[in-house]
Design an enzyme around this catalytic site. Structure first.
Site, PDB file in Angstrom:
ATOM      1  N   ARG A 157       0.861  -1.181   0.000  1.00 41.54           N
ATOM      2  CA  ARG A 157       0.000   0.000   0.000  1.00 41.54           C
ATOM      3  C   ARG A 157       0.899   1.234   0.000  1.00 41.54           C
ATOM      4  NH1 ARG A 157      -3.526  -2.468  -1.746  1.00 41.54           N
ATOM      5  NH2 ARG A 157      -5.609  -2.856  -0.939  1.00 41.54           N
ATOM      6  N   HIS A 215      -0.265   0.338  -9.904  1.00 37.79           N
ATOM      7  CA  HIS A 215      -1.030  -0.552  -9.021  1.00 37.79           C
ATOM      8  C   HIS A 215      -1.570  -1.756  -9.806  1.00 37.79           C
ATOM      9  CE1 HIS A 215      -3.362  -0.626  -4.996  1.00 37.79           C
ATOM     10  NE2 HIS A 215      -3.214  -1.855  -5.459  1.00 37.79           N
ATOM     11  N   GLU A 232      -2.957   7.750  -4.935  1.00 33.76           N
ATOM     12  CA  GLU A 232      -3.156   7.260  -6.304  1.00 33.76           C
ATOM     13  C   GLU A 232      -4.324   7.971  -6.975  1.00 33.76           C
ATOM     14  OE1 GLU A 232      -3.467   3.008  -5.987  1.00 33.76           O
ATOM     15  OE2 GLU A 232      -1.496   2.861  -5.060  1.00 33.76           O
TER      16      GLU A 232
END
Ligand code: DGY
Length: 321
Positions: free
Chosen positions: A239, A286, A268
């Site tokens: 994360r 991601h 993000e």
């Protein structure tokens, strides 16, 4: 009398073959887009819904849970569930499920892709070739560093960390873990467990495999980065907020570490500008679990969880706080 089917909000487009599994027993309210549904819209559309299938980037906080006045199950299509207020859900008796295991292999593969990209300068080399920066073979062009005989430090000994570790012998790397006492730590041999400090001081590659919690937020910061070897690289496929990006950008600028491979970011899809401009940083958007096989399996498991809970049966993969 006709029985009404439970209604389920699905916040993102998913494979239709998977959604078809919901149709016989549920009424589906699908957001067909690939964009994020605004939080207010999630709240509004949750009213009267018994089920929710969401993604890791939908904020399912106490307000959303309160808006879901009829909710019985929240199924996230992700292993991480830091976006869901599980305490608020538990207080309302709502079952929360995630998709563990099935994305372990894909995420471990991407972790190795990043390790190799950073140590062998793949992104930088590719960019050089494309812009005509390769004018012929020379002895010392694009020298990288080798993995053989080096130490891989894995922070977090959960499924993904252990899957990454399992590949290390193929590169003749030694593995150490830093992990909190508990089930994960018990799954790795005691001799491989060291303190975070020792891991940072001695590892050539530091790879992060931690859930995001209040204690793991910014675990990689100016102080911990300054502990790393100057020749080491940092990899993060867990994360984004586990790493203080401002501090990482500083450490790279000061050459306190040799490079970084990042699949996740603090905000993000924004990436810290100090990272964007560096050749020794490999950035991916991601995509840890982004294989066709894994994403289909994740969606199918989320749907199964919803069908089971709304059918009055136990969830397949409930989250345990
Ligand atoms: C996860 O599963 O937590 C990923 O970050 C999203 O695929």
């Amino acid at each position: 009398m006709t029985e009404t089917k439970p209604a389920v909000l699905v916040t993102r487009r998913m494979p239709s073959a998977v959604l078809d599994q919901l149709a016989p027993s549920c009424l589906v309210d699908l957001h067909p887009g690939t964009d994020d549904l605004p939080h207010e819209e999630v709240c509004a559309r949750l009213r009267g819904k018994q089920g929710l299938i969401c993604m890791f980037n939908d904020r399912i906080d106490a307000a959303a849970i309160a808006a879901g006045d009829s909710l019985r199950v929240i199924a996230t299509v992700a292993v991480g569930f830091d976006n869901i207020d599980v305490v608020a859900a538990a207080a309302r008796g709502i079952v929360v499920t995630n998709t563990p295991d099935i994305l372990t292999g894909a995420t471990a593969e991407l972790t190795w892709a990043l390790i190799l990209s950073v140590t062998r300068r793949i992104g930088e080399a590719d960019r050089a070739v494309r812009r005509g920066g390769w004018t012929g073979w020379t002895f010392d062009f694009m020298l990288g560093s080798e993995l053989q005989g080096k130490r891989l430090g894995i922070v977090g000994a959960g499924r993904i960390g252990r899957a990454v570790a399992a590949v290390a012998p193929a590169f003749d790397m030694q593995v150490v873990f830093a992990a909190k006492p508990g089930a994960d730590r018990d799954s790795v041999s005691d001799e491989t467990v060291v303190s975070l400090d020792e891991l940072l001081l001695t590892s050539d590659v530091v790879s992060l495999h931690l859930p995001l919690t209040e204690t793991t937020r910014h675990v990689i910061n100016r102080r911990t980065l300054a502990r790393m070897k100057r020749s080491a690289c940092l990899i993060n496929t867990s994360r984004g907020p586990v790493v203080d990006e401002e501090a990482l950008s500083w450490a790279l600028e000061e050459r306190l570490i040799a490079g970084a491979g990042l699949d996740v970011f603090e905000e993000e899809p924004r990436v810290h500008p100090g990272l964007l401009q560096r050749e020794n940083v490999c950035l991916t958007p991601h995509i840890g679990s982004a294989t066709r096989e894994t994403r289909a399996a994740m969606a199918a498991l989320a749907v199964r969880n919803v069908v089971e809970v709304l059918g009055g049966r136990p969830a397949v993969t409930p989250v345990h706080r």
